[in-house]
Structures are given as C-alpha cells and as structure tokens.
Design a protein around this motif. Structure first.
Motif, PDB file in Angstrom:
ATOM      1  N   PRO A  47       1.496   8.747  -3.904  1.00 35.91           N
ATOM      2  CA  PRO A  47       2.344   7.905  -3.046  1.00 35.91           C
ATOM      3  C   PRO A  47       1.775   7.636  -1.646  1.00 35.91           C
ATOM      4  CG  PRO A  47       3.672   9.510  -4.233  1.00 35.91           C
ATOM      5  CD  PRO A  47       2.244   9.856  -4.518  1.00 35.91           C
ATOM      6  N   PRO A  48       1.311   8.677  -0.898  1.00 34.97           N
ATOM      7  CA  PRO A  48       0.756   8.314   0.413  1.00 34.97           C
ATOM      8  C   PRO A  48      -0.506   7.459   0.292  1.00 34.97           C
ATOM      9  CG  PRO A  48       0.479  10.681   0.022  1.00 34.97           C
ATOM     10  CD  PRO A  48       1.354  10.138  -1.067  1.00 34.97           C
ATOM     11  N   LEU A  49      -1.295   7.727  -0.747  1.00 38.90           N
ATOM     12  CA  LEU A  49      -2.510   6.939  -0.962  1.00 38.90           C
ATOM     13  C   LEU A  49      -2.145   5.474  -1.206  1.00 38.90           C
ATOM     14  CD1 LEU A  49      -5.481   7.868  -1.116  1.00 38.90           C
ATOM     15  CD2 LEU A  49      -5.277   7.823  -3.592  1.00 38.90           C
ATOM     16  N   TYR A  51       0.617   3.919  -0.399  1.00 38.14           N
ATOM     17  CA  TYR A  51       1.218   3.299   0.787  1.00 38.14           C
ATOM     18  C   TYR A  51       0.145   2.849   1.768  1.00 38.14           C
ATOM     19  CZ  TYR A  51       4.682   2.177   4.274  1.00 38.14           C
ATOM     20  OH  TYR A  51       5.479   1.477   5.153  1.00 38.14           O
ATOM     21  N   LEU A  52      -0.817   3.759   2.014  1.00 41.48           N
ATOM     22  CA  LEU A  52      -1.843   3.428   3.006  1.00 41.48           C
ATOM     23  C   LEU A  52      -2.822   2.384   2.484  1.00 41.48           C
ATOM     24  CD1 LEU A  52      -2.304   6.998   4.428  1.00 41.48           C
ATOM     25  CD2 LEU A  52      -1.453   5.012   5.672  1.00 41.48           C
ATOM     26  N   LEU A  53      -3.006   2.342   1.166  1.00 41.05           N
ATOM     27  CA  LEU A  53      -3.844   1.267   0.611  1.00 41.05           C
ATOM     28  C   LEU A  53      -3.189  -0.077   0.876  1.00 41.05           C
ATOM     29  CD1 LEU A  53      -5.143   2.633  -2.825  1.00 41.05           C
ATOM     30  CD2 LEU A  53      -6.527   1.875  -0.887  1.00 41.05           C
ATOM     31  N   VAL A  54      -1.866  -0.156   0.613  1.00 38.76           N
ATOM     32  CA  VAL A  54      -1.169  -1.425   0.781  1.00 38.76           C
ATOM     33  C   VAL A  54      -1.023  -1.807   2.251  1.00 38.76           C
ATOM     34  CG1 VAL A  54       1.020  -2.638   0.433  1.00 38.76           C
ATOM     35  CG2 VAL A  54       0.067  -1.206  -1.389  1.00 38.76           C
ATOM     36  N   PHE A  55      -0.636  -0.849   3.099  1.00 43.83           N
ATOM     37  CA  PHE A  55      -0.307  -1.208   4.479  1.00 43.83           C
ATOM     38  C   PHE A  55      -1.397  -0.894   5.496  1.00 43.83           C
ATOM     39  CE2 PHE A  55       3.846  -0.964   2.431  1.00 43.83           C
ATOM     40  CZ  PHE A  55       4.335  -2.216   2.779  1.00 43.83           C
ATOM     41  N   PHE A  56      -2.534  -0.389   5.030  1.00 47.78           N
ATOM     42  CA  PHE A  56      -3.643  -0.225   5.966  1.00 47.78           C
ATOM     43  C   PHE A  56      -4.947  -0.817   5.432  1.00 47.78           C
ATOM     44  CE2 PHE A  56      -7.222   2.340   7.607  1.00 47.78           C
ATOM     45  CZ  PHE A  56      -7.197   1.834   8.899  1.00 47.78           C
ATOM     46  N   ALA A  57      -5.330  -0.405   4.212  1.00 47.64           N
ATOM     47  CA  ALA A  57      -6.625  -0.852   3.692  1.00 47.64           C
ATOM     48  C   ALA A  57      -6.617  -2.339   3.334  1.00 47.64           C
ATOM     49  CB  ALA A  57      -7.018  -0.005   2.481  1.00 47.64           C
ATOM     50  N   PRO A  59      -4.557  -4.826   4.424  1.00 44.01           N
ATOM     51  CA  PRO A  59      -4.568  -5.686   5.620  1.00 44.01           C
ATOM     52  C   PRO A  59      -5.939  -5.721   6.297  1.00 44.01           C
ATOM     53  CG  PRO A  59      -2.604  -4.334   5.610  1.00 44.01           C
ATOM     54  CD  PRO A  59      -3.431  -3.873   4.452  1.00 44.01           C
ATOM     55  N   ALA A  60      -6.633  -4.587   6.299  1.00 46.68           N
ATOM     56  CA  ALA A  60      -7.969  -4.571   6.915  1.00 46.68           C
ATOM     57  C   ALA A  60      -8.917  -5.477   6.131  1.00 46.68           C
ATOM     58  CB  ALA A  60      -8.508  -3.138   6.972  1.00 46.68           C
ATOM     59  N   ILE A  62      -8.035  -8.029   4.272  1.00 41.05           N
ATOM     60  CA  ILE A  62      -7.613  -9.417   4.507  1.00 41.05           C
ATOM     61  C   ILE A  62      -8.239  -9.936   5.798  1.00 41.05           C
ATOM     62  CG2 ILE A  62      -5.635 -10.867   5.118  1.00 41.05           C
ATOM     63  CD1 ILE A  62      -3.971  -9.299   3.148  1.00 41.05           C
ATOM     64  N   MET A  63      -8.293  -9.053   6.794  1.00 40.71           N
ATOM     65  CA  MET A  63      -8.857  -9.463   8.072  1.00 40.71           C
ATOM     66  C   MET A  63     -10.345  -9.796   7.922  1.00 40.71           C
ATOM     67  SD  MET A  63      -7.968  -7.826  11.690  1.00 40.71           S
ATOM     68  CE  MET A  63      -9.149  -6.529  11.792  1.00 40.71           C
TER      69      MET A  63
ATOM     70  N   LEU B  77       6.050  11.095   2.973  1.00 48.19           N
ATOM     71  CA  LEU B  77       4.696  10.703   2.572  1.00 48.19           C
ATOM     72  C   LEU B  77       3.638  11.524   3.307  1.00 48.19           C
ATOM     73  CD1 LEU B  77       5.071   6.819   2.408  1.00 48.19           C
ATOM     74  CD2 LEU B  77       4.862   8.412   0.497  1.00 48.19           C
ATOM     75  N   LEU B  93      -8.465   9.911   0.678  1.00 49.44           N
ATOM     76  CA  LEU B  93      -7.199  10.159   1.358  1.00 49.44           C
ATOM     77  C   LEU B  93      -7.366  10.485   2.855  1.00 49.44           C
ATOM     78  CD1 LEU B  93      -4.144  10.170   0.932  1.00 49.44           C
ATOM     79  CD2 LEU B  93      -4.285  12.606   0.444  1.00 49.44           C
ATOM     80  N   SER B 111      -3.946  -6.769  11.993  1.00 47.34           N
ATOM     81  CA  SER B 111      -4.202  -6.875  10.554  1.00 47.34           C
ATOM     82  C   SER B 111      -2.882  -6.880   9.783  1.00 47.34           C
ATOM     83  CB  SER B 111      -5.150  -5.776  10.068  1.00 47.34           C
ATOM     84  OG  SER B 111      -4.568  -4.522  10.206  1.00 47.34           O
ATOM     85  N   LEU B 112      -1.882  -6.134  10.263  1.00 46.37           N
ATOM     86  CA  LEU B 112      -0.578  -6.177   9.604  1.00 46.37           C
ATOM     87  C   LEU B 112       0.114  -7.520   9.814  1.00 46.37           C
ATOM     88  CD1 LEU B 112       0.683  -2.548  10.204  1.00 46.37           C
ATOM     89  CD2 LEU B 112       0.428  -3.653   7.980  1.00 46.37           C
ATOM     90  N   LEU B 114      -1.442 -10.421  10.025  1.00 39.85           N
ATOM     91  CA  LEU B 114      -2.079 -11.273   9.027  1.00 39.85           C
ATOM     92  C   LEU B 114      -1.477 -11.033   7.644  1.00 39.85           C
ATOM     93  CD1 LEU B 114      -5.945 -11.107   9.620  1.00 39.85           C
ATOM     94  CD2 LEU B 114      -4.522 -13.131   9.460  1.00 39.85           C
ATOM     95  N   PHE B 115      -1.397  -9.761   7.292  1.00 45.28           N
ATOM     96  CA  PHE B 115      -0.907  -9.343   5.982  1.00 45.28           C
ATOM     97  C   PHE B 115       0.503  -9.874   5.718  1.00 45.28           C
ATOM     98  CE2 PHE B 115       1.407  -5.915   3.659  1.00 45.28           C
ATOM     99  CZ  PHE B 115       0.711  -5.933   2.466  1.00 45.28           C
TER     100      PHE B 115
END
Lengths: 324, 256
Positions: A47-49, A51-57, A59-60, A62-63, B77, B93, B111-112, B114-115
């Motif tokens: 779950p944390p992986l 979440y961070l993939l979707v909301f951090f990796a 978006p990065a 996409i940039m 989380l 991780l 970046s968020l 943009l997302f």
C-alpha cells in the motif's frame, strides 16, 4: 551502531551470510521464516509503495514527459499525440540553454543558498556545541528549543521578519537615525536581498543545528584534554580537533540547508524586491502565471538534478570512514 | 569541561535569534494599534475580528479537516512503510519514501499540479489532502523505523515461535511496543499538514483556502495584526502537538 537483525537474531554474532541470502538464523525458525518473505512482505509494503508510485513517482514522470512537449495553445500542455504521431520537442530545453537570463537566475539562487548555508553554519555551530557540552539531562530540552521554531508555520516565521524589517519597525528607524544624519538616503530593510537572506537563514537554521549536534555529541572529551595537555590553546583545540572531527556533520547540515533553500519561492515573494527572483519564483511563474508548463517542467527538472547531485555529493563526502 | 564565555554568548544570541521574531508576532497580536510598530495598549480586538471573519473560519475548518484525514491515512501508510523498511530489504521503497522529504517542496507541488490537471481531477480539498498524505508518509515512516530499530526483535520472534500468525504477532506484540512512535508520527503529520504552504499552494486551485494560504494572501496585501492573531493561535496549536510528540517519542522530531 547496534547490530540490527533482519529475520531472526543470534545475539553476539553478526551474520555475513545475510548478504548472500542465507540467513544465519534461518534454521532457528524454519516454520515461518520463509513464508514471511512472500505474501506478508507485499501486504505491508504494497500500500505505501502503491500510494507513492501514484502520487510521487508518476507525477514526476509526467513532468519529465511534459518537458519534451510543446506548450498548449491556451497555456498548459499540447496534446501528446497529434495526427497519430508523438508530439515531442526539445524546444523548452533549447530555450533554457539559449537564454543567459535563466542561467543568471540559477546562479543567483546558488549564491543565495550558499550564503544562507554559510550564515547558518556560523550561527548553528555555537548552539550545537553548547548543547552537546551541556549536562546530559538538559540536552533534550535544549534541542527541543532549537527544533520548536522549525515546527511553527513557515509563513509565520517569514511574516515575523516583515514586522522586524518593516519601515515603521524599531530596527528600521534606528538604522535610519544613524544613516540619515550622515547624509545618506533612508534605507529600506524590507523588500531587499538582505531581507531575503535573513529570512532564508532564519527558516533553515534548525536544519544545520541538528546534524551538527548529532556529530558533536559523540566527540570524546578526552581528545580535547589530550590536546590541552600537549599545549594547544582553545583556538587550536577548536580548529585542529573539534572542527575537523565535525566535518561529516557540517556536510550533512550544509545539504539540509542548501537544497531546500535552492527551491524556495515564498521568501523572495514576501521579503524580496523586484530583483530577488530565484529559481523557485521562476518555476511558480511558469506554472501559475505564464502557464508555460513545458518550460516550467524543464526548470523543475534542472532543479531536481542539482538537488539530487548535491545530496549525493554530501552523502559521499560525509560517508563513514574507517580511518577517521 | 570548561566552557568559554564566548561560546555561551554566541549560543544565547542563537536562541534569541530563533525566538525574538516569534515573540514579537505574539506580542503585537495583543497590541491596540493597526501598525506593528510600537506598543500602544492591550486588546483582544484582533482575535475578535478573527472569529468574526467567515473566510478565516472556513479556512481553519478546511485546514483541520485536511490535516485530520491526511494524518490518519499517512500514519497508517507510514507505519507500514517504516515496518517494511525495517524488516525487508527493498531498494525502491526507501527511495520513494525519503526522496519527497529530500528535494525542494516546490518540485512535488508543481508535479502534483501537472498530475491532477492532466487527469482532469478538480483541484480542491481532496487534491490537497492526497498531496499531504504523500509527503507525510516519509516523516511517519522514519519515526516508526527508528523505534523498530531500537526494539528487541526477540519478542516478536518469541510470539511467532509460540504459534502467533504474523498478523497476531504484529497486533499483539510489535504494535503496542511501537505505539508511542506511531502516535508521535501522527502528531507530526497533523502539524506538517496544517502548516504546509508550498504544496498546498499548487494543489488547492483557486477556490479553496487553508489557513496558510489565507495568511499568505493577507501578508501579500498588507501587514495587519489580524495575521498576528491567527499566527499566534496556529503556533499555540503546533506547540502543543509537537511537545506532545516529543514526549511520546524522544528524538523523533530530529529525524527530518
């Protein structure tokens, strides 16, 4: 450092076999050791992986993609695919490379962050040293007092300097009471590079104190006694013993101050004048005002690259060495 | 050990530098003058105005709601992440958990932005909350992991050897032992969320206000003691949360 067992523990023996994938303690807990590595692992880290993939990796990523697209007609981004082919360009990168104005902003940001780091070091060192040499029972309290301002709102801390440096403040009036009789124009402390630097130093100071303190606390006082016995005065004891030993802490603190200071936009926005445009302000401008997202993305990527390179450099310089 | 007066003087100056500005903000919040220039007299007027300001109240309600949800989710989380980082050797991780803390905040903000915009996700309270969760996970994970590192592993092993399932061993042995760190992490996450300006600034969109956004737009226009009043209340709230967190998990706050 305490020996940290991963799967099971066999007190007193560090297990070199661990790295090879054969846990030394594996034989002790045959029934559940192997199973834990499977489903349990993904239940906990999944779950944390995710979440961070979707909301951090993502978006990065996409940039990164956005930095290669042309700007949209009405700001934002142009569609990625047009007429069945990918709509990619190096335009934004060429614009950055071709215009020295942007490099000046980057250079200015590096200079501001550098001055901030040096000022923080000078202010933080005595603080960290005093706390590290205080009786053990007071240390936690004294450190808490250093950290508390860091946990108060960032904008409030910047706003405080608007009051202190404002035209009606006691400080401004005192400065002008000295400056004006000497025949100079009245000085405005607020909305200046000086105000920006004061704000940057104030906001980042705790980041420097923390790693310095963590380092200084571990110094063996016997070293200083030995230096004194050998005839070193206080000044020599500091520069030849304490300071060289504290360098890993200095580098760690420098990274913790320099990197965030590099990307700041609110401090120049609030305390700075018109020339105090830093990378952060440029990025904010591209995303919210000019709405040239590809170019904003390019600037952000360059900033990320600088930040990561510096973080890596600091980690490398302050790596633990056997001979230290 | 002998301490020189110079060290004392420099350190005292350091503490004064840290605290005098904040004290000034608090003192002027009770000052009976529009100008933050000199002391005129005592008043509660600025606080009264604050509570009569509907926009401010709405911003405070938004901030509290976002912080409540963000701290709750990021604590769950973050505890999982801290546990996983302690127990399993993973390369991905720790990178995902720690990088958001290490890079300048503005990068995560843009970046968020943009997302969310590319996904046609309406900017507002929900997008801000999702963003806050992402940057709070790391702080919680660090606190929980350091507590686990200082814990006696043989207790969990004993539970497993006695036939406990992994879930039982976690719920009945590990979790109670790391609870202070989990609560400290939750308090930190709440504080980080309620104080966050940069990431909120990019993910809130035009219509949504939080306390820091409200403070920003007020100080961009002018300096008024109303800002001092809201700042004082916000600082008081963070002070309580952070002192509480530092009692629960000594050393936890230094991890940032």
């Amino acid at each position: 450092m305490r020996w940290k067992p991963r799967g099971g523990s066999m007190p007193g023996t560090s297990s070199p076999a661990e790295g090879a994938g054969v846990s030394a303690s594996g034989a002790r807990h045959p029934s559940w050791q192997a199973r834990d590595r499977g489903t349990g692992r993904w239940l906990v880290s999944g779950p944390p992986l995710a979440y961070l993939l979707v909301f951090f990796a993502i978006p990065a990523l996409i940039m990164v993609v956005a930095s290669f697209t042309p700007p949209g007609e009405y700001g934002g981004l142009a569609p990625l695919f047009e007429d069945g082919k990918a709509n990619l360009t190096l335009e934004a990168y060429e614009r950055l490379a071709g215009d020295p104005i942007y490099w000046e902003v980057f250079a200015k940001s590096v200079v501001y962050a550098g001055i901030t780091t040096l000022c923080c070091l000078v202010l933080a060192y005595p603080l960290a040293m005093l706390v590290a040499r205080s009786p053990r029972k007071y240390r936690d309290l004294l450190m808490l007092l250093v950290i508390l301002p860091f946990w108060s709102n960032f904008l409030i801390r910047v706003y405080a300097w608007m009051i202190i440096l404002g035209p009606q403040s006691a400080l401004s009036r005192a400065v002008n009471a000295v400056v004006e009789p000497l025949g100079f124009e009245p000085v405005s402390l607020l909305f200046s590079s000086f105000a920006v630097l004061v704000g940057l130093v104030y906001v980042h100071l705790p980041f420097m104190v923390l790693p310095l303190y963590a380092n200084l606390e571990k110094h063996d006082p016997a070293l200083l006694d030995a230096a004194q016995d050998l005839g070193a005065n206080a000044w020599q004891r500091f520069w030849r013993v304490t300071f060289p030993l504290s360098l890993p802490g200095v580098w760690a603190g420098a990274a913790l101050v320099f990197i965030p200071a590099l990307g700041i936009f609110a401090i120049p926005d609030i305390l700075g004048g018109t020339e105090d445009t830093l990378i952060g302000n440029l990025i904010k401008q591209q995303f919210l005002e000019t709405r040239d997202w590809p170019f904003g993305s390019v600037l952000s990527i360059v900033l990320t690259a600088i930040a990561l390179a510096l973080a890596g450099l600091a980690a490398w310089v302050s790596r633990p060495r056997r001979t230290a | 050990m002998k301490r020189s007066w110079a060290l004392y003087a420099a350190a005292v100056a350091g503490y004064l530098f840290l605290y005098v500005p904040l004290v000034i903000v608090v003192v002027y919040s009770f000052n009976d003058s529009r100008l933050n220039a000199e002391w005129v007299g005592f008043t509660f007027d600025w606080y009264r105005r604050l509570f009569a300001n509907d926009e401010m109240i709405q911003a405070a309600v938004n901030s509290l709601a976002i912080a409540a949800v963000a701290s709750l989710v990021s604590t769950v989380l973050g505890t999982m992440a801290g546990f996983a980082m302690h127990r399993y050797r993973s390369r991905l991780l720790p990178v995902l958990v720690l990088t958001p803390i290490a890079i300048p905040e503005i990068l995560m903000g843009v970046s968020l932005l943009l997302f969310f915009v590319l996904l046609n996700f309406t900017l507002g309270i929900v997008s801000v909350t999702l963003a806050h969760i992402a940057f709070c996970i790391g702080f919680v994970a660090i606190v929980v992991r350091s507590r686990l590192a200082g814990m006696d592993e043989s207790l969990t092993e004993a539970a497993r050897d006695c036939g406990a399932t992994p879930a039982q061993a976690f719920r009945l042995v590990t979790l109670p032992l790391i609870m202070p760190a989990v609560i400290a992490g939750a308090l930190m996450a709440f504080t980080l969320s309620i104080d966050d300006f940069v990431i909120t600034f990019f993910t809130a969109g035009a219509g949504t206000q939080t306390l820091p956004l409200q403070i920003y737009s007020m100080i961009k226009i002018s300096v008024t003691p109303e800002v001092n009043a809201v700042s004082t209340l916000l600082m008081l709230l963070t002070l309580v949360l952070i002192v509480l967190a530092s009692k629960l998990a000594p050393g936890a706050l230094r991890t940032s």
